[in-house]
Design a protein around this motif. Structure first.
Motif, PDB file in Angstrom:
ATOM      1  N   LYS A 225       0.811  -1.215   0.000  1.00  0.00           N
ATOM      2  CA  LYS A 225       0.000   0.000   0.000  1.00  0.00           C
ATOM      3  C   LYS A 225       0.847   1.268   0.000  1.00  0.00           C
ATOM      4  O   LYS A 225       0.480   2.262  -0.622  1.00  0.00           O
TER       5      LYS A 225
ATOM      6  N   THR B 257       3.709   1.883  -1.360  1.00  0.00           N
ATOM      7  CA  THR B 257       4.410   2.163  -2.618  1.00  0.00           C
ATOM      8  C   THR B 257       3.525   1.953  -3.846  1.00  0.00           C
ATOM      9  O   THR B 257       4.010   2.011  -4.979  1.00  0.00           O
ATOM     10  N   GLN B 258       2.244   1.745  -3.627  1.00  0.00           N
ATOM     11  CA  GLN B 258       1.358   1.395  -4.729  1.00  0.00           C
ATOM     12  C   GLN B 258       1.304   2.476  -5.802  1.00  0.00           C
ATOM     13  O   GLN B 258       1.394   2.183  -7.000  1.00  0.00           O
ATOM     14  N   GLU B 259       1.180   3.726  -5.391  1.00  0.00           N
ATOM     15  CA  GLU B 259       1.085   4.806  -6.372  1.00  0.00           C
ATOM     16  C   GLU B 259       2.375   4.956  -7.161  1.00  0.00           C
ATOM     17  O   GLU B 259       2.351   5.264  -8.368  1.00  0.00           O
ATOM     18  N   HIS B 260       3.503   4.727  -6.505  1.00  0.00           N
ATOM     19  CA  HIS B 260       4.790   4.798  -7.195  1.00  0.00           C
ATOM     20  C   HIS B 260       4.861   3.773  -8.315  1.00  0.00           C
ATOM     21  O   HIS B 260       5.254   4.092  -9.450  1.00  0.00           O
TER      22      HIS B 260
ATOM     23  N   ARG C 122       2.346   2.195  -9.721  1.00  0.00           N
ATOM     24  CA  ARG C 122       1.340   2.473 -10.747  1.00  0.00           C
ATOM     25  C   ARG C 122       1.875   3.491 -11.748  1.00  0.00           C
ATOM     26  O   ARG C 122       1.659   3.355 -12.959  1.00  0.00           O
ATOM     27  N   ALA C 123       2.594   4.487 -11.241  1.00  0.00           N
ATOM     28  CA  ALA C 123       3.191   5.486 -12.128  1.00  0.00           C
ATOM     29  C   ALA C 123       4.243   4.842 -13.034  1.00  0.00           C
ATOM     30  O   ALA C 123       4.337   5.162 -14.221  1.00  0.00           O
TER      31      ALA C 123
ATOM     32  N   SER D 270      -3.802  -0.360 -12.673  1.00  0.00           N
ATOM     33  CA  SER D 270      -5.131  -0.043 -12.140  1.00  0.00           C
ATOM     34  C   SER D 270      -5.682  -1.077 -11.170  1.00  0.00           C
ATOM     35  O   SER D 270      -6.683  -0.820 -10.503  1.00  0.00           O
TER      36      SER D 270
ATOM     37  N   SER E 149      -4.959  -3.575  -4.691  1.00  0.00           N
ATOM     38  CA  SER E 149      -3.989  -4.354  -3.929  1.00  0.00           C
ATOM     39  C   SER E 149      -4.662  -5.589  -3.335  1.00  0.00           C
ATOM     40  O   SER E 149      -5.823  -5.536  -2.924  1.00  0.00           O
TER      41      SER E 149
END
Length: 288
Positions: free
Chosen positions: A127, A129-132, A134-135, A198, A201
């Motif tokens: 959770k 590092t998820q956005e990292h 995804r980018a 997209s 998790s």
């Protein structure tokens, strides 16, 4: 050429071999229907084996819009392949992207699964590092758009969890890298955007996983860093789950260590079919 029609009217290419209890193999992002050849050859001696190319991977259809790709759709596509092959229940075996689809298949259609094998699933699950990640997935999609699969495969196939395969089996790695370069650039980009960048998790599904009773085997390589913690999480929350960690092994487990993969998968399936892969004995829990 056998084709399965999806619920949104696309064609998926699949192949089958052997007779017996069905096994459906679900490939990773960097694979396709050919990625399971060591398992198709081994398990078709005693089982009816199915391998297929996901949407976006030739010779399956390549939807033009990224909105046609998603984690939920990946589950429906497994069901479409099973329906086309007239398979009511099967052992579902997935690697990485296919492993995520296998987990969600167990939650969505547990009545269609004899067992689940979840290998190398965990990328971008954490959770914090998820956005990292995804980018990073979106950036990789842009690279597929810009330079194409053939060129990008030269670096993608040398990722930190792929070099183990190259070191152990240079010929096998070259075959893997060549096939990756043959993928459709648009299909790969859309898969990155719609699935990899997209998907939710697995940690978001703890309550659903706690009541998911399908016998499950989780297989990870100990140098596939992002998959280790999610694998331990699955072991802890799934009632009937075993965890296998292969030493000095990266992400492409079924190709890197096919003998071990086949050995333990065969034992798992045989144990399930004997009715002996059961929920964890509560007496084995810490603090009992």
């Amino acid at each position: 050429m056998p084709l399965a029609k999806t619920n949104d009217n696309y064609n998926l290419y699949y192949e089958q071999a052997g007779t017996g209890t069905p096994i459906v193999f679900v490939h990773e992002f960097a694979g396709d229907w050919r990625a399971w050849e060591p398992q198709m050859r081994h398990f078709s001696r005693r089982h009816r084996c199915i391998t297929y190319s996901a949407r976006g991977y030739p010779p399956s259809d390549i939807p033009r819009e990224a909105s046609s790709y998603s984690q939920a759709q990946a589950v429906q596509d497994i069901i479409s392949v099973m329906d086309a092959a007239k398979i009511e229940k099967a052992h579902i075996v997935g690697l990485s992207m296919g492993g995520f689809a296998t987990i969600h298949f167990g939650m969505t259609a547990p009545d269609r699964a004899l067992s689940l094998t979840v290998a190398g699933a965990g990328y971008a699950a954490a959770k914090d590092t998820q956005e990292h990640y995804r980018a990073l997935s979106r950036a990789t999609a842009e690279q597929f758009d810009r330079i194409g699969a053939k060129e990008l495969a030269k670096t993608y196939a040398l990722g930190s969890t792929r070099v183990q395969l190259q070191n152990k089996d240079p010929r096998g790695w070259q075959e893997f890298a060549t096939r990756l370069g043959e993928h459709d650039s648009l299909g790969s980009a859309n898969t990155m955007r719609g699935v990899q960048a997209s998907r939710p998790s697995i940690y978001d599904f703890e309550e659903q996983l706690k009541v998911m009773k399908v016998p499950t085997l989780v297989i990870n390589g100990d140098e596939d860093d992002q998959c280790i913690a999610p694998g331990i999480f699955l072991k802890k929350v799934l009632p009937a789950c075993g965890l296998l960690m292969l030493p000095k092994t990266g992400h492409t487990i079924n190709l890197e260590e096919p003998d071990y993969f086949n050995l333990f998968l065969a034992d798992f399936i045989a144990t399930v079919e004997a009715g002996r892969w059961v929920d964890r004995d509560p007496r084995s829990l810490a603090g009992h």
